[in-house]
Design an enzyme around this catalytic site. Structure first.
Site, PDB file in Angstrom:
ATOM      1  N   CYS A 240     -16.243   1.361   0.934  1.00  0.00           N
ATOM      2  CA  CYS A 240     -15.178   0.482   1.268  1.00  0.00           C
ATOM      3  C   CYS A 240     -14.764   0.644   2.727  1.00  0.00           C
ATOM      4  O   CYS A 240     -14.056  -0.191   3.388  1.00  0.00           O
ATOM      5  CB  CYS A 240     -13.856   0.810   0.392  1.00  0.00           C
ATOM      6  SG  CYS A 240     -13.435   2.506   0.566  1.00  0.00           S
TER       7      CYS A 240
ATOM      8  N   ARG B 171       0.943  -1.245   0.012  1.00  0.00           N
ATOM      9  CA  ARG B 171      -0.020  -0.065  -0.015  1.00  0.00           C
ATOM     10  C   ARG B 171       1.057   1.107   0.188  1.00  0.00           C
ATOM     11  O   ARG B 171       1.885   1.454   0.874  1.00  0.00           O
ATOM     12  CB  ARG B 171      -0.983   0.152   1.165  1.00  0.00           C
ATOM     13  CG  ARG B 171      -1.396   1.451   1.464  1.00  0.00           C
ATOM     14  CD  ARG B 171      -2.850   1.403   2.552  1.00  0.00           C
ATOM     15  NE  ARG B 171      -3.903   0.566   1.880  1.00  0.00           N
ATOM     16  CZ  ARG B 171      -5.414   0.841   2.452  1.00  0.00           C
ATOM     17  NH1 ARG B 171      -5.244   1.288   3.562  1.00  0.00           N
ATOM     18  NH2 ARG B 171      -6.100   0.028   1.970  1.00  0.00           N
TER      19      ARG B 171
ATOM     20  N   HIS C 174      -7.441   0.910  -6.345  1.00  0.00           N
ATOM     21  CA  HIS C 174      -7.465   0.029  -5.237  1.00  0.00           C
ATOM     22  C   HIS C 174      -8.468  -1.233  -5.608  1.00  0.00           C
ATOM     23  O   HIS C 174      -9.549  -1.461  -5.329  1.00  0.00           O
ATOM     24  CB  HIS C 174      -8.391   0.765  -4.053  1.00  0.00           C
ATOM     25  CG  HIS C 174      -8.380  -0.026  -2.668  1.00  0.00           C
ATOM     26  ND1 HIS C 174      -7.712  -1.156  -2.393  1.00  0.00           N
ATOM     27  CD2 HIS C 174      -8.957   0.465  -1.693  1.00  0.00           C
ATOM     28  CE1 HIS C 174      -7.712  -1.407  -1.117  1.00  0.00           C
ATOM     29  NE2 HIS C 174      -8.510  -0.548  -0.600  1.00  0.00           N
TER      30      HIS C 174
HETATM   31  N1   CP Z   1     -11.100  -0.226   2.680  1.00  0.00           N
HETATM   32  C1   CP Z   1      -9.892  -0.237   3.114  1.00  0.00           C
HETATM   33  O1   CP Z   1      -8.881  -0.377   2.272  1.00  0.00           O
HETATM   34  O2   CP Z   1      -9.633  -0.075   4.264  1.00  0.00           O
HETATM   35  P1   CP Z   1      -8.211   0.176   5.187  1.00  0.00           P
HETATM   36  O3   CP Z   1      -7.626   1.460   4.601  1.00  0.00           O
HETATM   37  O4   CP Z   1      -8.667  -0.055   6.562  1.00  0.00           O
HETATM   38  O5   CP Z   1      -7.217  -0.954   4.721  1.00  0.00           O
HETATM   39  N1  NVA Z   2     -10.103   6.583  -1.024  1.00  0.00           N
HETATM   40  C1  NVA Z   2      -9.759   6.156   0.212  1.00  0.00           C
HETATM   41  C2  NVA Z   2      -9.841   4.705   0.286  1.00  0.00           C
HETATM   42  C3  NVA Z   2      -9.391   4.213   1.749  1.00  0.00           C
HETATM   43  C4  NVA Z   2      -9.416   2.580   1.775  1.00  0.00           C
HETATM   44  C5  NVA Z   2      -8.182   6.599   0.535  1.00  0.00           C
HETATM   45  O1  NVA Z   2      -7.491   6.564  -0.413  1.00  0.00           O
HETATM   46  O2  NVA Z   2      -7.879   7.115   1.403  1.00  0.00           O
END
Ligand code: CP
Ligand code: NVA
Length: 308
Positions: free
Chosen positions: A266, A107, A134
């Site tokens: 999400c 990530r 994502h």
């Molecule tokens: N939806 C999602 O990716 O959540 P986190 O940021 O908690 O991993």
């Molecule tokens: N759009 C959000 C998604 C988190 C899972 C972000 O990038 O912070």
């Protein structure tokens, strides 16, 4: 090398296989405690590095639990504590990690980091979110939709809010899984045209509609996400809130969708900002199924990556 970098980069048949395998693996764990190993152990003797340059609850826990259920081992690494955060190149990091582990999930911020890691890695790399996309989230979302409503092909998905990284992966999925996608949000926060063009080139009917009430007419699924993502400047918070407030998902908006429309987010959510608590906890909402399915969908992604 089977990296899982983005939904449009994986073949449609393979994507379908991943979703079906996620459903089967979920089914086979019914009634088991979370720590019980799967009957099949496809990740036996596999070591998986989970790298986080941004915070995470779902991605971190679901990948870790998923690897362990399939018999593998994990190490969770924070970008800041690695030399990566202190000037070592991504290419060298990839080459080194490839000598220790069998698969890498990352990530990160810039998409380029993910792409470079994949380019120089000798082991599969999985995208656990970048500023731009994502994909693992949307694989879980497709699984969730289909568990509740059957095939997503031909359905109408409406995104209300910021044209962000999660929207982008929905656009990729629209092209690959054959559903229609409407974006409703302020023009200043439109998604990149590239995502829309790609979905359209694959036959998906992608529409931009500024009026949220019109946009959700006939929707099978209404989706939103935070108004300020992790990569957005906090200084832009107030401006973004003002721009996005008309796109809040509330009872009035859901009432304009199909009566059996689903609602997804999400998570993490800012309750009563992008969506009301009433909608999040109401009859349309499948937000916690989505969160659970991160586990099953990613297990299927990892098996696919390793050819197991
Ligand atoms: N939806 C999602 O990716 O959540 P986190 O940021 O908690 O991993
Ligand atoms: N759009 C959000 C998604 C988190 C899972 C972000 O990038 O912070």
């Amino acid at each position: 090398m089977k990296h899982f970098l983005d939904i449009h980069k994986t073949d449609q048949t393979e994507l379908r296989g991943i979703i079906e395998s996620a459903k089967t693996m979920k089914e086979s764990r019914k009634g088991l405690s979370r720590g019980t190993p799967d009957v099949e152990q496809p990740l036996k003797n596999q070591m998986v590095a989970l790298i986080f340059e941004k915070p995470s609850t779902r991605t971190r826990v679901s990948f870790d639990v998923g690897v362990r259920q399939m018999g593998g081992q994990t190490m969770v690494l924070s970008g800041k504590e690695m030399q990566l955060g202190h000037g070592e190149t991504i290419a060298d990091t990839a080459r080194v990690l490839s000598r220790y582990v069998d698969m890498i999930m990352i990530r990160t911020f810039e998409e380029q980091t993910l792409l470079e890691l994949a380019e120089y890695s000798d082991v599969p790399v999985i995208n656990g979110l970048t500023d731009r996309t994502h994909p693992c989230q949307i694989m879980a979302d497709i699984q969730t939709f289909e568990e509740h409503r059957g095939s997503i092909a031909g359905k109408k998905v409406v995104w209300s809010g910021d044209g962000n990284n999660v929207f982008a992966s929905f656009a990729h999925a629209a092209g690959q899984f054959g559903f229609d996608l409407t974006f409703t949000g302020p023009a200043q926060l439109d998604p990149e045209q590239e995502f829309i063009d790609l979905a359209r080139s694959k036959g998906s009917n992608v529409i931009i509609e500024r009026d949220p009430a019109k946009a959700v007419e006939g929707a099978d699924l209404v989706v939103t996400d935070t108004w300020v993502s992790m990569h957005d400047a906090q200084s832009a918070r107030e401006r973004r809130h003002n721009q996005l407030r008309p796109y809040q998902v509330n009872d009035a908006l859901m009432a304009k969708a199909k009566p059996d429309a689903l609602f997804m987010h999400c998570l993490p959510a800012h309750r009563d900002e992008e969506a009301t608590s009433k909608v999040m906890d109401g009859p349309h909402s499948v937000i916690f199924d989505e969160a659970e399915n991160r586990l099953h969908a990613q297990k299927a992604v990892m098996r696919w990556c390793l050819g197991k």
